[in-house]
Design a protein around this motif. Sequence first.
Motif, PDB file in Angstrom:
ATOM      1  N   LEU A  15       0.819  -1.207   0.000  1.00  0.00           N
ATOM      2  CA  LEU A  15       0.000   0.000   0.000  1.00  0.00           C
ATOM      3  C   LEU A  15       0.855   1.260   0.000  1.00  0.00           C
ATOM      4  O   LEU A  15       0.535   2.234  -0.682  1.00  0.00           O
ATOM      5  N   ARG A  16       1.919   1.225   0.749  1.00  0.00           N
ATOM      6  CA  ARG A  16       2.821   2.389   0.789  1.00  0.00           C
ATOM      7  C   ARG A  16       3.349   2.696  -0.623  1.00  0.00           C
ATOM      8  O   ARG A  16       3.338   3.842  -1.068  1.00  0.00           O
ATOM      9  N   ALA A  17       3.797   1.661  -1.323  1.00  0.00           N
ATOM     10  CA  ALA A  17       4.323   1.843  -2.686  1.00  0.00           C
ATOM     11  C   ALA A  17       3.232   2.373  -3.619  1.00  0.00           C
ATOM     12  O   ALA A  17       3.491   3.271  -4.437  1.00  0.00           O
ATOM     13  N   GLU A  18       2.023   1.847  -3.500  1.00  0.00           N
ATOM     14  CA  GLU A  18       0.926   2.299  -4.367  1.00  0.00           C
ATOM     15  C   GLU A  18       0.574   3.762  -4.104  1.00  0.00           C
ATOM     16  O   GLU A  18       0.367   4.538  -5.043  1.00  0.00           O
ATOM     17  N   PHE A  19       0.484   4.152  -2.840  1.00  0.00           N
ATOM     18  CA  PHE A  19       0.159   5.542  -2.516  1.00  0.00           C
ATOM     19  C   PHE A  19       1.268   6.498  -2.940  1.00  0.00           C
ATOM     20  O   PHE A  19       1.004   7.566  -3.485  1.00  0.00           O
ATOM     21  N   GLU A  20       2.494   6.111  -2.726  1.00  0.00           N
ATOM     22  CA  GLU A  20       3.610   6.974  -3.104  1.00  0.00           C
ATOM     23  C   GLU A  20       3.710   7.107  -4.622  1.00  0.00           C
ATOM     24  O   GLU A  20       4.084   8.172  -5.119  1.00  0.00           O
ATOM     25  N   ALA A  21       3.334   6.065  -5.353  1.00  0.00           N
ATOM     26  CA  ALA A  21       3.306   6.151  -6.807  1.00  0.00           C
ATOM     27  C   ALA A  21       2.241   7.141  -7.281  1.00  0.00           C
ATOM     28  O   ALA A  21       2.371   7.753  -8.346  1.00  0.00           O
ATOM     29  N   LEU A  22       1.199   7.320  -6.468  1.00  0.00           N
ATOM     30  CA  LEU A  22       0.140   8.287  -6.788  1.00  0.00           C
ATOM     31  C   LEU A  22       0.469   9.694  -6.278  1.00  0.00           C
ATOM     32  O   LEU A  22      -0.327  10.612  -6.422  1.00  0.00           O
ATOM     33  N   GLY A  23       1.623   9.837  -5.649  1.00  0.00           N
ATOM     34  CA  GLY A  23       2.021  11.150  -5.133  1.00  0.00           C
ATOM     35  C   GLY A  23       1.497  11.451  -3.739  1.00  0.00           C
ATOM     36  O   GLY A  23       1.542  12.596  -3.291  1.00  0.00           O
ATOM     37  N   ILE A  24       1.007  10.437  -3.063  1.00  0.00           N
ATOM     38  CA  ILE A  24       0.496  10.605  -1.702  1.00  0.00           C
ATOM     39  C   ILE A  24       1.570  10.137  -0.734  1.00  0.00           C
ATOM     40  O   ILE A  24       2.020   8.991  -0.804  1.00  0.00           O
ATOM     41  N   GLU A  25       1.988  11.027   0.158  1.00  0.00           N
ATOM     42  CA  GLU A  25       3.053  10.706   1.101  1.00  0.00           C
ATOM     43  C   GLU A  25       2.503   9.860   2.254  1.00  0.00           C
ATOM     44  O   GLU A  25       1.479  10.187   2.840  1.00  0.00           O
ATOM     45  N   VAL A  26       3.187   8.777   2.565  1.00  0.00           N
ATOM     46  CA  VAL A  26       2.847   7.945   3.720  1.00  0.00           C
ATOM     47  C   VAL A  26       3.796   8.345   4.835  1.00  0.00           C
ATOM     48  O   VAL A  26       5.009   8.219   4.710  1.00  0.00           O
ATOM     49  N   ASN A  27       3.208   8.853   5.927  1.00  0.00           N
ATOM     50  CA  ASN A  27       4.005   9.414   7.007  1.00  0.00           C
ATOM     51  C   ASN A  27       3.317   9.108   8.328  1.00  0.00           C
ATOM     52  O   ASN A  27       2.104   9.256   8.442  1.00  0.00           O
ATOM     53  N   ASP A  28       4.085   8.694   9.318  1.00  0.00           N
ATOM     54  CA  ASP A  28       3.514   8.334  10.608  1.00  0.00           C
ATOM     55  C   ASP A  28       3.057   9.533  11.426  1.00  0.00           C
ATOM     56  O   ASP A  28       2.447   9.382  12.469  1.00  0.00           O
ATOM     57  N   ASP A  29       3.345  10.733  10.951  1.00  0.00           N
ATOM     58  CA  ASP A  29       2.896  11.963  11.597  1.00  0.00           C
ATOM     59  C   ASP A  29       1.639  12.530  10.940  1.00  0.00           C
ATOM     60  O   ASP A  29       1.168  13.585  11.335  1.00  0.00           O
ATOM     61  N   ALA A  30       1.106  11.836   9.947  1.00  0.00           N
ATOM     62  CA  ALA A  30      -0.010  12.358   9.160  1.00  0.00           C
ATOM     63  C   ALA A  30      -1.282  12.483   9.979  1.00  0.00           C
ATOM     64  O   ALA A  30      -1.510  11.751  10.950  1.00  0.00           O
ATOM     65  N   GLU A  31      -2.108  13.403   9.565  1.00  0.00           N
ATOM     66  CA  GLU A  31      -3.376  13.674  10.247  1.00  0.00           C
ATOM     67  C   GLU A  31      -4.437  12.623   9.912  1.00  0.00           C
ATOM     68  O   GLU A  31      -5.280  12.288  10.727  1.00  0.00           O
TER      69      GLU A  31
END
Length: 150
Positions: A15-31
Amino acid sequence: MKIRLAVDNKDYDRLRAEFEALGIEVNDDAEYILTKKDEYINNIMVKKEGQNEYIRLSVEDIVCIETFGHKVVVYDENQDYLASERLYQLCNMLNPDNFLRISNSVLIATHKVKKIKPTFSMKYILTMSNGKNVDVTRSYYNLFRDYYKI
């Protein structure tokens, strides 16, 4: 946009790879938090107080979770950590077969209760496997008794 993934280990990397490929940052500080419907998490992201680095803590290692205002503290056998989620969010993310809310501010791992001591005022004092004492409040008294069949 940043999101945090609260999914099991087998889906996390994909999922991380798929989201990052879409330009969505995966971050543990995210809201925003992404979870899988009708599935409970296997680990949570926590950090030690004063540090800026998150670690994955297996839910099997959790002894209890306690909230102090906006601060949510997760205890394992040896240490305590800070969680980004609110207590009610963790209640929804953790398997209710293994975790039980015993007050407005405490959630316990049911298999980590070492001792149950009744009091005179419809309460219990629990000693957890790490030595921490927590109270079952009157509001949760019957729920606790039903769960443990006492």
